[in-house]
Design an enzyme around this catalytic site. Structure first.
Site: not given
Length: 291
Positions: A6, A9, A11, A13, A15, A141, A154
């Site tokens: 699974l 995200g 949609s 980039g 992911g 990141s 961030y």
């Protein structure tokens, strides 16, 4: 061996790239999108048509909602039967000098980037615990190890992801569940293009020097994009796929994916903290967490 994974995200980039890479390697992918029947319809259609020996199943799931996550994980299990791995990827970037970031902006960022993965993990762990195995991948990141000008918000969200994931690694190791943290550097994805800026711009005139530093950071890290072999998002997707395919119990705690200067700094921080942390756990009698 084919695995069922699974990924949140998907949609666009990393992911999306990861979903395609896993399917191309023969795995079954549950690709989650916030609105597959609406604004994400085109992305859902492209994902389900992914080429390769594997397949992609699209499920609606919004990491910002407890109900949506529970329903999405339930739907995924109903459609694919079981999960071998979960990739917590869904996130966005919020940048700007700290004073320009409003409380509401920071709360929304943390809800997506930190509480979101926590929701997903809580929804899937009963299934993984029952199976006494599996893998949780947390996308952090380089900014999850190093704080830089205009990236405090961030970085704070990714520092939190690092801590959450590391604690889970210790807690879940005795249950046979692996946890790995992936630390991408700068890659040409939509993360930068879709980043949100601090909303309180009225404070900016006094921050000329800090803004100059922020631009220098962008230029320095972005110089990798003009290198003879620039970074390719597929490098991150392949690293995730290799974690999925690795033998249980042999997956690394952290994996930096960046061939350039940010990656070098992150790897140095990783190496510098691992030995004293492991020694502390051993001194506390927590060898089971490190086995």
């Amino acid at each position: 061996m084919s695995r069922t994974v699974l990924v949140t995200g998907t949609s666009s980039g990393l992911g999306r790239t990861t979903a395609f890479a896993l399917a191309a390697r023969g795995h079954t992918v549950v690709a989650t999108l916030r609105d597959p029947d609406g604004r994400d319809r085109a992305a859902a259609a492209e994902l389900t048509a992914a080429p390769g020996p594997g397949r992609v199943v699209v499920v609606g799931l919004d990491v910002r909602s407890d109900t949506s996550v529970a329903d999405g994980v339930g739907a995924a299990l109903q459609r694919v039967g079981h999960l071998d791995a979960v990739v917590n990827n869904a996130a966005y970037a919020l940048t700007g000098v700290g004073e320009s970031v409003t409380s509401a902006q920071l709360q929304d960022l943390l809800d997506t980037n930190v509480v979101g993965p926590q929701r997903v993990v809580r929804a899937v762990l009963p299934h993984l615990r029952a199976r006494r195995g599996g893998l949780l991948v947390f996308l952090s990141s380089g900014a999850g190890r190093l704080a830089l000008p205009a990236m405090g918000a961030y970085s704070a969200s990714k520092f939190a992801v690092e801590a959450l994931a590391q604690a889970y690694r210790y807690e879940l190791r005795p249950l046979g569940i692996d946890v790995s943290i992936v630390q991408p550097g700068a890659f040409p994805t939509n993360l930068a293009a879709s980043q949100v800026q601090g909303a309180d711009t009225a404070v900016l005139p006094d921050y000329g020097a800090a803004l100059d530093m922020a631009q220098a950071v962008v230029r320095g890290i972005g110089s990798a994009f003009t290198a003879p072999q620039p970074p390719d998002p597929r490098e991150v997707a392949d690293a995730i796929a290799e974690l999925v395919e690795a033998p249980a119990g042999q997956r690394p705690e952290r994996l930096s994916v960046d061939r350039f200067r940010l990656g070098e700094a992150v790897e140095a921080v990783n190496a510098g903290t691992k030995e004293p942390t492991d020694r502390l756990l051993a001194d506390l009698g927590l060898q089971a967490a490190l086995a």
